[in-house]
Design a protein around this motif. Structure first.
Motif, PDB file in Angstrom:
ATOM      1  N   MET A 242       0.852  -1.188   0.000  1.00 39.50           N
ATOM      2  CA  MET A 242       0.000   0.000   0.000  1.00 39.50           C
ATOM      3  C   MET A 242       0.889   1.239   0.000  1.00 39.50           C
ATOM      4  O   MET A 242       1.853   1.336   0.776  1.00 39.50           O
ATOM      5  N   ASP A 243       0.573   2.197  -0.874  1.00 40.79           N
ATOM      6  CA  ASP A 243       1.311   3.452  -0.958  1.00 40.79           C
ATOM      7  C   ASP A 243       0.874   4.342   0.203  1.00 40.79           C
ATOM      8  O   ASP A 243      -0.278   4.777   0.283  1.00 40.79           O
ATOM      9  N   LEU A 244       1.807   4.634   1.092  1.00 36.95           N
ATOM     10  CA  LEU A 244       1.467   5.424   2.271  1.00 36.95           C
ATOM     11  C   LEU A 244       1.073   6.857   1.945  1.00 36.95           C
ATOM     12  O   LEU A 244       0.335   7.489   2.706  1.00 36.95           O
ATOM     13  N   LEU A 245       1.549   7.403   0.829  1.00 36.89           N
ATOM     14  CA  LEU A 245       1.322   8.824   0.557  1.00 36.89           C
ATOM     15  C   LEU A 245      -0.152   9.131   0.297  1.00 36.89           C
ATOM     16  O   LEU A 245      -0.727   9.993   0.975  1.00 36.89           O
ATOM     17  N   PRO A 246      -0.824   8.455  -0.663  1.00 35.23           N
ATOM     18  CA  PRO A 246      -2.261   8.691  -0.788  1.00 35.23           C
ATOM     19  C   PRO A 246      -3.057   8.165   0.405  1.00 35.23           C
ATOM     20  O   PRO A 246      -4.123   8.693   0.721  1.00 35.23           O
ATOM     21  N   PHE A 247      -2.545   7.142   1.073  1.00 34.35           N
ATOM     22  CA  PHE A 247      -3.202   6.640   2.278  1.00 34.35           C
ATOM     23  C   PHE A 247      -3.286   7.746   3.328  1.00 34.35           C
ATOM     24  O   PHE A 247      -4.350   8.020   3.896  1.00 34.35           O
ATOM     25  N   ILE A 248      -2.159   8.406   3.554  1.00 32.27           N
ATOM     26  CA  ILE A 248      -2.112   9.502   4.526  1.00 32.27           C
ATOM     27  C   ILE A 248      -3.017  10.652   4.089  1.00 32.27           C
ATOM     28  O   ILE A 248      -3.784  11.210   4.887  1.00 32.27           O
ATOM     29  N   ALA A 249      -2.924  11.011   2.797  1.00 29.24           N
ATOM     30  CA  ALA A 249      -3.753  12.106   2.292  1.00 29.24           C
ATOM     31  C   ALA A 249      -5.234  11.784   2.441  1.00 29.24           C
ATOM     32  O   ALA A 249      -6.039  12.649   2.840  1.00 29.24           O
ATOM     33  N   ASN A 250      -5.624  10.547   2.137  1.00 27.77           N
ATOM     34  CA  ASN A 250      -7.029  10.163   2.271  1.00 27.77           C
ATOM     35  C   ASN A 250      -7.480  10.183   3.726  1.00 27.77           C
ATOM     36  O   ASN A 250      -8.591  10.625   4.040  1.00 27.77           O
ATOM     37  N   LEU A 251      -6.634   9.698   4.621  1.00 27.32           N
ATOM     38  CA  LEU A 251      -6.992   9.713   6.045  1.00 27.32           C
ATOM     39  C   LEU A 251      -7.262  11.126   6.521  1.00 27.32           C
ATOM     40  O   LEU A 251      -8.253  11.393   7.222  1.00 27.32           O
ATOM     41  N   PRO A 283       9.802   8.500 -11.482  1.00 30.88           N
ATOM     42  CA  PRO A 283       8.506   8.707 -10.822  1.00 30.88           C
ATOM     43  C   PRO A 283       7.348   8.271 -11.705  1.00 30.88           C
ATOM     44  O   PRO A 283       7.448   8.268 -12.940  1.00 30.88           O
ATOM     45  N   ILE A 284       6.247   7.904 -11.081  1.00 24.73           N
ATOM     46  CA  ILE A 284       5.028   7.543 -11.796  1.00 24.73           C
ATOM     47  C   ILE A 284       4.183   8.803 -11.912  1.00 24.73           C
ATOM     48  O   ILE A 284       3.680   9.322 -10.898  1.00 24.73           O
ATOM     49  N   ASN A 285       4.032   9.321 -13.114  1.00 27.30           N
ATOM     50  CA  ASN A 285       3.349  10.598 -13.295  1.00 27.30           C
ATOM     51  C   ASN A 285       1.910  10.576 -12.806  1.00 27.30           C
ATOM     52  O   ASN A 285       1.404  11.573 -12.298  1.00 27.30           O
ATOM     53  N   GLY A 286       1.238   9.434 -12.968  1.00 24.30           N
ATOM     54  CA  GLY A 286      -0.163   9.353 -12.582  1.00 24.30           C
ATOM     55  C   GLY A 286      -0.393   8.938 -11.144  1.00 24.30           C
ATOM     56  O   GLY A 286      -1.518   8.586 -10.778  1.00 24.30           O
ATOM     57  N   GLN A 287       0.622   8.976 -10.313  1.00 23.46           N
ATOM     58  CA  GLN A 287       0.481   8.590  -8.915  1.00 23.46           C
ATOM     59  C   GLN A 287      -0.476   9.561  -8.206  1.00 23.46           C
ATOM     60  O   GLN A 287      -0.315  10.773  -8.303  1.00 23.46           O
ATOM     61  N   PRO A 288      -1.489   9.049  -7.509  1.00 19.67           N
ATOM     62  CA  PRO A 288      -2.463   9.933  -6.860  1.00 19.67           C
ATOM     63  C   PRO A 288      -1.807  10.935  -5.911  1.00 19.67           C
ATOM     64  O   PRO A 288      -0.848  10.602  -5.207  1.00 19.67           O
ATOM     65  N   TYR A 289      -2.302  12.128  -5.919  1.00 21.06           N
ATOM     66  CA  TYR A 289      -1.891  13.233  -5.073  1.00 21.06           C
ATOM     67  C   TYR A 289      -0.501  13.783  -5.402  1.00 21.06           C
ATOM     68  O   TYR A 289      -0.316  14.996  -5.509  1.00 21.06           O
TER      69      TYR A 289
END
Length: 536
Positions: A242-251, A283-289
């Motif tokens: 799980m990608d922590l970056l969008p996880f944190i943003a969503n939380l 980097p993945i350009n379409g990575q959420p957030y």
């Protein structure tokens, strides 16, 4: 809302991913960055597995982390041996971390087929291991491997393994979707049931093999879990963690949970790109957030609306997570894209005739194979030409590239460039590993006497794409190069700040396409240097 603990395993589980490799210094640098971001736990590795991980636990003590607790990872004691005599247990204690994470078997199938022990012996292995770590004063996080699969097959035994860890002193029970095959509704049911039967903090550790890592992580939190494990950028074995970056943003942004520090969100994009850079990954350009395209707008209708109110096509403000909005220019663009991209800078926002002229030129060039989405510097030069704010810095007389390969030796490239620069003739030659490197070297030599600022520009990426493959070896190619330039005082920024930009060239000859892109790179830099210094 509850506070959610963030447990990062980039340095351990993440390094099991294909192509994600870190040196000791890389791991220390990322640990420092994770602490600055405000994660609660940093899992540094398995100290018995290799000398690098053992060295990490020694050297990380010197970092004086301000927020995060470092965790050493290990397995339950081996069968038929006391925990205190197990080499793995000794290595965990010698790591001297405040937290120890123990992974144990939850699945009846895994216990009997993989470990080859009885179900009762597995419970003792879990309990003995956790008890030893607790007696040494360590906080214990228990990772219940294959938990969700085990819960589906034999819920009673899966819960017993958790209780064995809890009774021995584990403070966190992390339920793992090890194979990444669970669905959110199953994760939610399992977490809710575990919370009814345990008193320790419950966490979730999910993998992305079904594309459900984020959904499963959030389902676990919604069901009552208060601890989430994952990696930066979702790196990890197979399809990743799980990608922590969008996880944190969503939380924070979608559910209102408390996690990290109050100012951490604006550093998410910076952290993502830092880890990519350290690991030498694209980097993945379409990575959420946090991706470069997360807030990119291309369609003319979209850009027109975003200019009036960004919420028309953006679910959050890009600045919230440290990202930025990007307006793309292409054949799909409308005049709004051109106005948004450069209207204010060149004072043409309301000049419909100029905007229409520029858009028409972009559409013509894209029909020939150009694409300006990743070549914003070339687009700016095109715009300058159309509005009369472009000047040529040199005239090409000729260039020539030759490649010499002798039997048994590597090929050597040599390029000759002759330019007319400010009434002076420059005729230079350079060698390189390839023709583009040699051409770039000769061009730099020819320009350096008149424009020493070109040494502030460095090529960082080079891409070639065949446009019309049906023409086979006669097909046009598109070359896009990415450069990094160091800005000078007055050059639109503070001294030393770096800017990445892209340029493009199109030709049936890959060397000539490369030449076009190189020339655009130097002209783009020079015009900004001159304008920044107040020169016309």
């Amino acid at each position: 809302m509850s506070r959610i603990e963030i447990y990062d395993t980039t340095l351990r589980d993440g390094t099991q991913g294909e192509g994600f490799n870190l040196s000791l210094q890389d791991k220390l640098a990322i640990a420092q960055k994770l602490d600055e971001l405000g994660v609660d736990y940093i899992e540094g590795g398995f100290p018995l597995s290799n000398p690098k991980d053992a060295a990490f636990f020694r050297d990380v003590r010197e970092l004086k982390l301000k927020h995060a607790k470092v965790a050493a990872f290990g397995m339950t004691r081996r069968r038929g041996i006391k925990a205190e005599d197990d080499p793995g247990m000794k290595a965990l204690l010698e790591a001297e971390t405040p937290v120890v994470t123990i992974v144990g078997k939850s699945s009846e199938f895994q216990v009997t087929k993989v470990l080859g022990v009885s179900l009762e012996e597995n419970l003792k292995m879990i309990g003995d291991t956790v008890a030893l770590m607790r007696s040494a004063g360590r906080q214990v996080v228990y990772d219940a491997e294959h938990f969700f699969d085990a819960y589906k097959a034999n819920a009673e035994y899966a819960i017993r393994t958790l209780l064995a860890a809890q009774e021995a002193g584990a403070s966190v029970l992390a339920l793992c979707d090890t194979n990444g095959g669970s669905m959110p509704e199953h994760v939610a049911r399992a977490v809710a049931d575990v919370l009814k039967q345990t008193s320790a903090r419950v966490g979730v550790h999910t993998h992305n093999d079904c594309g459900m890592a984020m959904a499963n992580g959030l389902a676990g939190i919604a069901a009552g879990a208060t601890h989430g494990q994952g990696t930066i950028n979702g790196v990890g074995e197979r399809c990743g963690n799980m990608d922590l970056l969008p996880f944190i943003a969503n939380l924070r942004l979608k559910y209102g949970h408390d996690c990290l520090r109050a100012d951490s969100l604006k550093h998410l994009t910076e952290t993502s790109r830092y880890v990519y850079e350290i690991a030498n990954m694209s980097p993945i350009n379409g990575q959420p957030y946090v991706g470069a395209s997360a807030f990119a707008h291309k369609g003319g209708m979209h850009v027109h609306a975003v200019q009036k109110d960004a919420s028309t096509y953006e679910h959050v403000s890009p600045e919230t997570v440290g990202n930025s909005r990007k307006v793309l220019v292409s054949e799909m663009s409308g005049q709004s894209n051109i106005a948004a991209k450069a209207g204010k800078k060149f004072d043409i926002e309301s000049d419909k005739e100029v905007l229409r002229k520029v858009l028409g030129r972009v559409q013509d060039l894209e029909n020939e194979g150009y694409q300006f989405e990743a070549a914003e510097a070339s687009f700016e030069l095109l715009l300058r030409k159309e509005i009369g704010r472009y000047r040529k810095y040199f005239e090409l007389d000729h260039y020539r590239c030759v490649i010499l390969r002798q039997n048994g030796s590597d090929p050597l490239s040599e390029a000759t460039v002759k330019l007319h620069v400010g009434g002076d003739s420059q005729h230079q030659v350079a060698e390189g590993d390839g023709p583009v490197a040699a051409l770039d070297g000769a061009l730099r030599k020819a320009l350096r006497a008149h424009y020493p600022q070109i040494d502030q520009v460095h090529l960082t990426d080079y891409k070639v794409r065949v446009i019309n493959s049906k023409d086979e070896t006669s097909a046009k190619v598109r070359v896009v190069i990415e450069c990094k330039r160091n800005r000078s005082p007055g050059d639109g920024s503070t001294e030393g700040k770096k800017e990445l930009f892209g340029t493009i060239g199109v030709s049936t000859n890959v060397i000539d396409a490369s030449w076009q892109a190189l020339v655009d790179a130097y002209e783009y830099h020079l015009v900004h240097v001159e304008e920044g210094a107040g020169q016309p």
